[in-house]
Write an enzyme that holds these catalytic residues in place. Structure first.
Site, PDB file in Angstrom:
ATOM      1  N   CYS A 114      -0.506   4.465 -11.925  1.00 21.95           N
ATOM      2  CA  CYS A 114       0.093   4.421 -13.394  1.00 21.95           C
ATOM      3  C   CYS A 114       0.022   3.197 -14.046  1.00 21.95           C
ATOM      4  O   CYS A 114       0.415   2.264 -13.199  1.00 21.95           O
ATOM      5  CB  CYS A 114       1.519   4.962 -13.148  1.00 21.95           C
ATOM      6  SG  CYS A 114       2.762   5.054 -14.517  1.00 21.95           S
ATOM      7  N   HIS A 157       1.589  14.419 -14.838  1.00 19.31           N
ATOM      8  CA  HIS A 157       1.903  13.098 -14.887  1.00 19.31           C
ATOM      9  C   HIS A 157       2.442  12.524 -16.023  1.00 19.31           C
ATOM     10  O   HIS A 157       3.607  11.840 -16.227  1.00 19.31           O
ATOM     11  CB  HIS A 157       0.759  12.172 -14.354  1.00 19.31           C
ATOM     12  CG  HIS A 157       0.995  10.944 -14.097  1.00 19.31           C
ATOM     13  ND1 HIS A 157       1.084   9.873 -13.066  1.00 19.31           N
ATOM     14  CD2 HIS A 157       1.250   9.573 -15.222  1.00 19.31           C
ATOM     15  CE1 HIS A 157       1.193   8.807 -13.191  1.00 19.31           C
ATOM     16  NE2 HIS A 157       1.400   8.633 -14.406  1.00 19.31           N
ATOM     17  N   GLU A 158       1.940  12.760 -17.157  1.00 17.95           N
ATOM     18  CA  GLU A 158       2.061  12.012 -18.552  1.00 17.95           C
ATOM     19  C   GLU A 158       3.557  12.891 -19.073  1.00 17.95           C
ATOM     20  O   GLU A 158       4.324  12.116 -19.612  1.00 17.95           O
ATOM     21  CB  GLU A 158       1.119  12.615 -19.591  1.00 17.95           C
ATOM     22  CG  GLU A 158      -0.233  11.696 -19.195  1.00 17.95           C
ATOM     23  CD  GLU A 158      -0.089  10.247 -18.458  1.00 17.95           C
ATOM     24  OE1 GLU A 158      -0.809   9.763 -17.657  1.00 17.95           O
ATOM     25  OE2 GLU A 158       0.808   9.440 -19.158  1.00 17.95           O
ATOM     26  N   HIS A 161       6.450  11.522 -17.827  1.00  9.96           N
ATOM     27  CA  HIS A 161       6.937  10.030 -18.344  1.00  9.96           C
ATOM     28  C   HIS A 161       7.852  10.463 -19.485  1.00  9.96           C
ATOM     29  O   HIS A 161       8.562   9.760 -19.934  1.00  9.96           O
ATOM     30  CB  HIS A 161       5.462   9.316 -18.985  1.00  9.96           C
ATOM     31  CG  HIS A 161       4.873   8.717 -17.866  1.00  9.96           C
ATOM     32  ND1 HIS A 161       5.586   7.470 -17.464  1.00  9.96           N
ATOM     33  CD2 HIS A 161       3.648   8.617 -17.639  1.00  9.96           C
ATOM     34  CE1 HIS A 161       4.639   6.894 -16.492  1.00  9.96           C
ATOM     35  NE2 HIS A 161       3.610   7.398 -16.675  1.00  9.96           N
TER      36      HIS A 161
HETATM   37  C1  LIG Z   1      -3.155   4.982  -5.837  1.00  8.00           C
HETATM   38  N1  LIG Z   1      -4.429   5.739  -5.693  1.00  8.00           N
HETATM   39  C2  LIG Z   1      -4.948   5.822  -6.900  1.00  8.00           C
HETATM   40  O1  LIG Z   1      -4.715   5.408  -7.995  1.00  8.00           O
HETATM   41  C3  LIG Z   1      -6.492   6.421  -6.671  1.00  8.00           C
HETATM   42  C4  LIG Z   1      -7.306   6.168  -6.227  1.00  8.00           C
HETATM   43  C5  LIG Z   1      -8.610   6.541  -5.956  1.00  8.00           C
HETATM   44  C6  LIG Z   1      -8.813   7.504  -6.534  1.00  8.00           C
HETATM   45  C7  LIG Z   1      -8.034   8.198  -7.517  1.00  8.00           C
HETATM   46  C8  LIG Z   1      -8.142   9.587  -8.299  1.00  8.00           C
HETATM   47  C9  LIG Z   1      -6.732   7.617  -7.322  1.00  8.00           C
HETATM   48  N2  LIG Z   1      -5.731   8.201  -8.257  1.00  8.00           N
HETATM   49  C10 LIG Z   1      -5.730   7.900  -9.882  1.00  8.00           C
HETATM   50  N3  LIG Z   1      -6.815   7.392 -10.302  1.00  8.00           N
HETATM   51  C11 LIG Z   1      -7.001   7.374 -11.670  1.00  8.00           C
HETATM   52  N4  LIG Z   1      -7.991   6.907 -12.280  1.00  8.00           N
HETATM   53  C12 LIG Z   1      -9.214   7.002 -11.584  1.00  8.00           C
HETATM   54  C13 LIG Z   1     -10.226   5.966 -12.249  1.00  8.00           C
HETATM   55  N5  LIG Z   1     -10.446   5.830 -13.601  1.00  8.00           N
HETATM   56  C14 LIG Z   1     -11.412   5.320 -14.230  1.00  8.00           C
HETATM   57  C15 LIG Z   1     -12.020   4.107 -13.459  1.00  8.00           C
HETATM   58  C16 LIG Z   1     -12.910   3.415 -14.236  1.00  8.00           C
HETATM   59  C17 LIG Z   1     -13.634   3.986 -15.260  1.00  8.00           C
HETATM   60  C18 LIG Z   1     -13.058   5.289 -15.871  1.00  8.00           C
HETATM   61  C19 LIG Z   1     -12.231   5.842 -15.259  1.00  8.00           C
HETATM   62 CL1  LIG Z   1     -11.695   7.389 -15.967  1.00  8.00          CL
HETATM   63  C20 LIG Z   1      -8.870   6.036 -14.318  1.00  8.00           C
HETATM   64  C21 LIG Z   1      -8.180   6.786 -13.650  1.00  8.00           C
HETATM   65  N6  LIG Z   1      -5.801   7.889 -12.414  1.00  8.00           N
HETATM   66  C22 LIG Z   1      -4.781   8.229 -11.825  1.00  8.00           C
HETATM   67  N7  LIG Z   1      -3.796   8.889 -12.548  1.00  8.00           N
HETATM   68  C23 LIG Z   1      -2.626   9.732 -12.033  1.00  8.00           C
HETATM   69  S1  LIG Z   1      -2.317  10.959 -13.088  1.00  8.00           S
HETATM   70  C24 LIG Z   1      -2.575   9.488 -14.619  1.00  8.00           C
HETATM   71  C25 LIG Z   1      -3.778   8.761 -14.239  1.00  8.00           C
HETATM   72  C26 LIG Z   1      -3.801   7.524 -14.798  1.00  8.00           C
HETATM   73  O2  LIG Z   1      -4.593   7.390 -15.849  1.00  8.00           O
HETATM   74  N8  LIG Z   1      -3.445   6.515 -13.997  1.00  8.00           N
HETATM   75  C27 LIG Z   1      -3.458   5.062 -14.622  1.00  8.00           C
HETATM   76  N9  LIG Z   1      -4.667   8.352 -10.509  1.00  8.00           N
HETATM   77 NI    NI Z   2       1.709   6.794 -15.710  1.00  9.07          NI
END
Ligand SMILES: CNC(=O)c1cccc(C)c1Nc1nc(N2CCN(c3ccccc3Cl)CC2)nc(N2CSC[C@H]2C(=O)NC)n1
Ligand code: NI
Length: 187
Positions: A114, A157-158, A161
């Site tokens: 997050c 998730h959103e 929030h």
């Molecule tokens: C602790 N382990 C982890 O975080 C985690 C660890 C590994 C895999 C996952 C899948 C994990 N989990 C997770 N990874 C993401 N991203 C993966 C990378 N990506 C991204 C990155 C770079 C370019 C484009 C993009 Cl698209 C962006 C988004 N996002 C979220 N969430 C939870 S729901 C809201 C969303 C969010 O936007 N968070 C900021 N979770």
């Molecule tokens: Ni969040």
């Protein structure tokens, strides 16, 4: 443009507040907020721009995260092969309501991150695997969509929030990676 300095961090109490309904037609302020939140996601998902502006990549951003307690969030879930022209789900969801949840539960194998939580909090975040989501778009038009897997997780998730819930509230801290029954896990 929204930058990391504009993103409120846990344990700021604004992240635990209940957001207020958004009125239509959107005020100029709300129109700008919606556009800026979606722009943040687009920029953060472009490796070059993400680096240039020092952003953390995200697929979802909710108004309370930029200190606005309103029922509005931007979601941009890219297509699996990262084709920017065909995202899996792209919407500014206003006054969202989850009107149906699957009994089937789901979680991302790697846990959730997050933008408002600076530390990594490992553990399965248990959610519904599929949801029926009702929301209004920026024109006020009502939409009802059925989502599953990643887009469903991100929207839950959103929407959390908007009601003062953070992802780690759903982690079983006694056994962080224990599956819940026949929960679907996906990465
Ligand atoms: C602790 N382990 C982890 O975080 C985690 C660890 C590994 C895999 C996952 C899948 C994990 N989990 C997770 N990874 C993401 N991203 C993966 C990378 N990506 C991204 C990155 C770079 C370019 C484009 C993009 Cl698209 C962006 C988004 N996002 C979220 N969430 C939870 S729901 C809201 C969303 C969010 O936007 N968070 C900021 N979770
Ligand atoms: Ni969040």
């Amino acid at each position: 443009m929204i930058l990391m300095k504009d993103i409120v961090r846990d344990p700021n109490p604004v992240l635990r507040k209940q957001s207020k309904r958004v009125q239509f037609p959107l005020s100029k302020k709300d129109q700008k907020l919606a556009k800026d939140m979606m722009q943040y996601l687009e920029v953060s998902q472009d490796p070059k721009l993400c680096k240039r502006y020092g952003l953390r990549a995200g697929v979802g951003l909710a108004a309370p995260q930029v200190n606005v307690s309103e029922l509005m969030a931007a979601v941009l879930v890219p297509d699996d092969n990262d084709d920017p022209h065909h995202p899996q789900f792209k919407a500014v969801i206003i006054n969202p309501l989850i009107i149906a949840n699957s009994v089937q539960r789901g979680a991302m194998t790697e846990g959730e991150g997050c933008l408002s939580v600076d530390k990594d909090i490992p553990g399965l975040v248990h959610r519904a695997d599929r949801i029926t989501l009702q929301y209004q778009d920026m024109t006020g038009k009502k939409h009802i969509v059925r989502l599953k897997n990643y887009p469903a997780i991100v929207c839950q998730h959103e929407i959390d929030h908007l009601h003062g819930t953070l992802f780690y509230d759903h982690i079983n801290m006694k056994d962080r990676f224990a599956k819940q029954g026949d929960e679907v896990l996906f990465s």
